[in-house]
Design an enzyme around this catalytic site. Structure first.
Site, PDB file in Angstrom:
ATOM      1  N   ARG A 120       0.819  -1.229   0.000  1.00 22.96           N
ATOM      2  CA  ARG A 120       0.000   0.000   0.000  1.00 22.96           C
ATOM      3  C   ARG A 120       0.847   1.271   0.000  1.00 22.96           C
ATOM      4  NH1 ARG A 120      -2.604  -3.682   2.893  1.00 22.96           N
ATOM      5  NH2 ARG A 120      -4.538  -4.404   1.969  1.00 22.96           N
ATOM      6  N   LYS A 142       2.885  11.670 -10.355  1.00 27.35           N
ATOM      7  CA  LYS A 142       1.972  10.895 -11.206  1.00 27.35           C
ATOM      8  C   LYS A 142       2.689   9.630 -11.656  1.00 27.35           C
ATOM      9  CE  LYS A 142      -0.211  13.101 -14.571  1.00 27.35           C
ATOM     10  NZ  LYS A 142      -0.783  14.180 -15.423  1.00 27.35           N
ATOM     11  N   GLU A 184       9.555  20.073 -23.492  1.00 22.64           N
ATOM     12  CA  GLU A 184       8.881  20.321 -22.200  1.00 22.64           C
ATOM     13  C   GLU A 184       9.488  21.539 -21.500  1.00 22.64           C
ATOM     14  OE1 GLU A 184       6.131  19.026 -21.087  1.00 22.64           O
ATOM     15  OE2 GLU A 184       5.937  17.174 -22.236  1.00 22.64           O
ATOM     16  N   LYS A 219       7.856  23.322 -12.753  1.00 22.36           N
ATOM     17  CA  LYS A 219       7.014  22.150 -12.473  1.00 22.36           C
ATOM     18  C   LYS A 219       6.758  22.033 -10.969  1.00 22.36           C
ATOM     19  CE  LYS A 219       5.291  17.835 -13.365  1.00 22.36           C
ATOM     20  NZ  LYS A 219       5.184  16.656 -14.163  1.00 22.36           N
ATOM     21  N   GLU A 229      -3.845  17.356  -9.307  1.00 18.79           N
ATOM     22  CA  GLU A 229      -4.392  17.816 -10.582  1.00 18.79           C
ATOM     23  C   GLU A 229      -5.862  18.228 -10.464  1.00 18.79           C
ATOM     24  OE1 GLU A 229      -3.940  14.948 -13.772  1.00 18.79           O
ATOM     25  OE2 GLU A 229      -2.617  16.317 -14.810  1.00 18.79           O
ATOM     26  N   ARG A 233      -2.876  22.834 -11.873  1.00 22.03           N
ATOM     27  CA  ARG A 233      -1.865  22.039 -12.572  1.00 22.03           C
ATOM     28  C   ARG A 233      -2.166  21.910 -14.071  1.00 22.03           C
ATOM     29  NH1 ARG A 233       0.639  16.714  -9.628  1.00 22.03           N
ATOM     30  NH2 ARG A 233       1.746  15.830 -11.375  1.00 22.03           N
ATOM     31  N   ASN A 237      -0.555  21.444 -19.175  1.00 15.49           N
ATOM     32  CA  ASN A 237      -1.031  20.803 -20.407  1.00 15.49           C
ATOM     33  C   ASN A 237      -0.919  21.706 -21.624  1.00 15.49           C
ATOM     34  OD1 ASN A 237      -1.710  18.306 -19.342  1.00 15.49           O
ATOM     35  ND2 ASN A 237      -3.642  19.110 -18.545  1.00 15.49           N
ATOM     36  N   HIS A 240      -0.598  20.273 -25.017  1.00 11.14           N
ATOM     37  CA  HIS A 240      -0.875  18.849 -24.920  1.00 11.14           C
ATOM     38  C   HIS A 240      -2.256  18.462 -25.471  1.00 11.14           C
ATOM     39  CE1 HIS A 240       2.757  18.870 -22.620  1.00 11.14           C
ATOM     40  NE2 HIS A 240       2.668  17.593 -22.299  1.00 11.14           N
ATOM     41  N   HIS A 244      -1.607  15.412 -27.616  1.00 10.74           N
ATOM     42  CA  HIS A 244      -2.078  14.050 -27.321  1.00 10.74           C
ATOM     43  C   HIS A 244      -2.897  13.491 -28.479  1.00 10.74           C
ATOM     44  CE1 HIS A 244      -1.673  14.580 -22.703  1.00 10.74           C
ATOM     45  NE2 HIS A 244      -0.630  13.951 -23.209  1.00 10.74           N
ATOM     46  N   HIS A 256       6.412  12.155 -28.224  1.00 10.16           N
ATOM     47  CA  HIS A 256       5.628  13.080 -27.402  1.00 10.16           C
ATOM     48  C   HIS A 256       6.129  14.518 -27.604  1.00 10.16           C
ATOM     49  CE1 HIS A 256       3.229  14.395 -24.022  1.00 10.16           C
ATOM     50  NE2 HIS A 256       4.297  14.956 -23.468  1.00 10.16           N
TER      51      HIS A 256
HETATM   52  N1  NAD Z   1       4.527  10.970 -14.628  1.00 13.41           N
HETATM   53  C1  NAD Z   1       4.523  12.088 -15.320  1.00 13.41           C
HETATM   54  O1  NAD Z   1       4.126  13.157 -14.830  1.00 13.41           O
HETATM   55  C2  NAD Z   1       5.048  12.056 -16.725  1.00 13.41           C
HETATM   56  C3  NAD Z   1       5.284  13.256 -17.408  1.00 13.41           C
HETATM   57  C4  NAD Z   1       5.813  13.197 -18.687  1.00 13.41           C
HETATM   58  C5  NAD Z   1       6.098  11.963 -19.277  1.00 13.41           C
HETATM   59  N2  NAD Z   1       5.837  10.817 -18.593  1.00 13.41           N
HETATM   60  C6  NAD Z   1       6.133   9.502 -19.177  1.00 13.41           C
HETATM   61  O2  NAD Z   1       7.534   9.456 -19.446  1.00 13.41           O
HETATM   62  C7  NAD Z   1       7.753   8.546 -20.514  1.00 13.41           C
HETATM   63  C8  NAD Z   1       8.722   9.179 -21.486  1.00 13.41           C
HETATM   64  O3  NAD Z   1       9.919   9.452 -20.819  1.00 13.41           O
HETATM   65  P1  NAD Z   1      11.322   9.371 -21.565  1.00 13.41           P
HETATM   66  O4  NAD Z   1      11.302  10.193 -22.787  1.00 13.41           O
HETATM   67  O5  NAD Z   1      12.366   9.623 -20.526  1.00 13.41           O
HETATM   68  O6  NAD Z   1      11.304   7.885 -22.109  1.00 13.41           O
HETATM   69  P2  NAD Z   1      11.977   6.500 -21.701  1.00 13.41           P
HETATM   70  O7  NAD Z   1      12.056   6.282 -20.254  1.00 13.41           O
HETATM   71  O8  NAD Z   1      11.227   5.486 -22.488  1.00 13.41           O
HETATM   72  O9  NAD Z   1      13.453   6.663 -22.242  1.00 13.41           O
HETATM   73  C9  NAD Z   1      13.682   6.827 -23.606  1.00 13.41           C
HETATM   74  C10 NAD Z   1      14.907   6.019 -24.034  1.00 13.41           C
HETATM   75  O10 NAD Z   1      16.068   6.635 -23.519  1.00 13.41           O
HETATM   76  C11 NAD Z   1      16.929   5.638 -22.984  1.00 13.41           C
HETATM   77  N3  NAD Z   1      17.724   6.284 -21.934  1.00 13.41           N
HETATM   78  C12 NAD Z   1      17.387   6.571 -20.670  1.00 13.41           C
HETATM   79  N4  NAD Z   1      18.375   7.206 -20.031  1.00 13.41           N
HETATM   80  C13 NAD Z   1      19.404   7.283 -20.911  1.00 13.41           C
HETATM   81  C14 NAD Z   1      20.702   7.849 -20.841  1.00 13.41           C
HETATM   82  N5  NAD Z   1      21.132   8.470 -19.752  1.00 13.41           N
HETATM   83  N6  NAD Z   1      21.493   7.746 -21.945  1.00 13.41           N
HETATM   84  C15 NAD Z   1      21.050   7.126 -23.071  1.00 13.41           C
HETATM   85  N7  NAD Z   1      19.813   6.607 -23.203  1.00 13.41           N
HETATM   86  C16 NAD Z   1      19.010   6.686 -22.132  1.00 13.41           C
HETATM   87  C17 NAD Z   1      16.007   4.579 -22.485  1.00 13.41           C
HETATM   88  O11 NAD Z   1      16.651   3.339 -22.416  1.00 13.41           O
HETATM   89  C18 NAD Z   1      14.887   4.593 -23.517  1.00 13.41           C
HETATM   90  O12 NAD Z   1      15.154   3.707 -24.571  1.00 13.41           O
HETATM   91  C19 NAD Z   1       6.410   8.210 -21.097  1.00 13.41           C
HETATM   92  O13 NAD Z   1       6.021   6.944 -20.687  1.00 13.41           O
HETATM   93  C20 NAD Z   1       5.480   9.263 -20.500  1.00 13.41           C
HETATM   94  O14 NAD Z   1       4.155   8.794 -20.371  1.00 13.41           O
HETATM   95  C21 NAD Z   1       5.336  10.847 -17.329  1.00 13.41           C
END
Ligand code: NAD
Length: 351
Positions: A120, A142, A184, A219, A229, A233, A237, A240, A244, A256
């Site tokens: 939990r 999130k 972003e 942020k 949210e 917050r 968006n 977005h 999206h 994205h």
């Molecule tokens: N929780 C939230 O508020 C929030 C906000 C924005 C995005 N997200 C989520 O984040 C995700 C996208 O994040 P992302 O772009 O970091 O993607 P990701 O985590 O999929 O990473 C993208 C790629 O980069 C590689 N990578 C990671 N660190 C590295 C490094 N230091 N050097 C080389 N390669 C590296 C990873 O192996 C992966 O293949 C999505 O799933 C999205 O939904 C969440």
């Protein structure tokens, strides 16, 4: 890159509050400090960052277990979460133990979800390793996984006990991944902090520390005012609503960052028509995002699909399509523009 020596800290004023540490070569020491005394810690990481994950694990004075997750978006599945729950059980992770999440946004989303559901809810420290992770995904609590019905439909709000942004980890990121995060950052610039736009003009690789610090501050401020949210917050968006819809219409062929870049230009065009935003600001969007290597227009025939998807977006309330617009840079506002106005604005961003 300009490297300043001392780490900086940004406080996220949630209840309880937590710190985001930003600096060079800070991963091990800062993670250890944030964890404090623990009997056991599970370090969940993406394959590509296994070396730094192992170094963090070795620096923690507790029984540690390294758990490698699937790479990328594929990690955000119920199957992967279940496998991690099994690993936590086998490692005997109890309520007073913790998880350290090392990787990009998909890893911190998954590990955050697992941390929030295991027993939990147990503590998690995020160590984001992408620019997008540092300025966005790892902050704000999130968490989420994907299901057959769509992305991020299952998740929780679970704030980490701390976030460690070690800028050295970004040196291995591809230019495409840097551009993703820069999109972003640009959003944070347009909605809250114009200095970010000036830093991006110089290129995201220069002044990286200042850029991450400022974007994290935006942020953190928004999340601190609205942890779940419920309202304010929403400004995060910006770009977005259309972004999206494009991601979904194109079946995630566009990243994205690419999709929200087009979405921001669209939102700026809508803002000129609906709110009197200076057209120079729209040009600023096109110039900056174009220079970052991001697209600023999309195919004209996509409009009917995009409108339908925007109207079904989970962030619209009732039947009116609400979206974040700008009165000027750093003055965001939520408005419900008419369909005619939206279509006219889309014509300006369509190729
Ligand atoms: N929780 C939230 O508020 C929030 C906000 C924005 C995005 N997200 C989520 O984040 C995700 C996208 O994040 P992302 O772009 O970091 O993607 P990701 O985590 O999929 O990473 C993208 C790629 O980069 C590689 N990578 C990671 N660190 C590295 C490094 N230091 N050097 C080389 N390669 C590296 C990873 O192996 C992966 O293949 C999505 O799933 C999205 O939904 C969440």
């Amino acid at each position: 890159m300009n490297r300043a020596s001392a780490a900086r800290t940004v406080r996220v004023a949630t209840d309880p509050p937590y710190d985001v540490v930003i600096g060079w070569a800070v991963a091990e020491e800062s993670t250890r400090d944030l964890l404090g005394e623990r009997a056991a810690v599970a370090v969940i990481h993406q394959p590509v960052v296994s070396r730094i994950a192992a170094r963090i694990a070795a620096s923690i004075t507790a029984r540690t277990k390294l758990i490698e997750a699937t790479d990328g978006e594929a990690a955000k599945s119920l199957g992967e979460a279940a496998r991690l729950w099994d690993e936590l059980a086998a490692t005997r992770i109890t309520r007073t133990d913790a998880i350290v999440a090392v990787g990009g946004g998909s890893l911190t989303d998954l590990a955050g979800f697992v941390a929030s559901t295991w027993l939990r809810g147990i503590d998690v420290v995020h160590v984001p390793t992408t620019l997008l992770g540092m300025v966005d995904a790892a902050i704000g609590g999130k968490t989420g996984i994907n299901t057959a019905a769509g992305k991020n439909l299952v998740g929780t709000f679970h704030q980490p006990i701390g976030v460690v942004c070690d800028l050295d980890l970004l040196s291995s990121l591809s230019p495409v991944r840097i551009a993703e995060g820069a999109a972003e950052c640009a959003k944070c610039g347009f909605i809250a902090d114009p200095e970010i736009l000036r830093l991006l003009d110089a290129g995201p690789g220069d002044n990286l520390e200042e850029l991450v610090h400022r974007a994290v501050r935006v942020k953190a401020r928004v999340v601190g005012a609205d942890a779940t949210e419920a309202g304010p917050r929403e400004v995060l968006n910006y770009g977005h609503t259309l972004g999206h819809a494009i991601e979904r219409a194109e079946n995630f062929r566009l990243s994205h960052g690419e999709a929200i870049a087009i979405g921001m230009v669209f939102a700026a065009e809508v803002s000129t028509a609906a709110r009197g935003l200076d057209p120079d600001v729209v040009d600023r969007h096109r110039e900056l995002l174009g220079r970052l290597g991001l697209p600023t227009c999309h195919r004209a025939d996509a409009w009917p699909d995009l409108l339908r998807l925007m109207q079904g977006d989970k962030k619209t309330r009732g039947s009116t399509l609400r979206m974040v617009l700008l009165d000027e840079i750093a003055r965001p506002v939520v408005d419900a523009p008419t369909e005619d106005l939206l279509e006219a604005a889309y014509r300006k961003v369509s190729a």
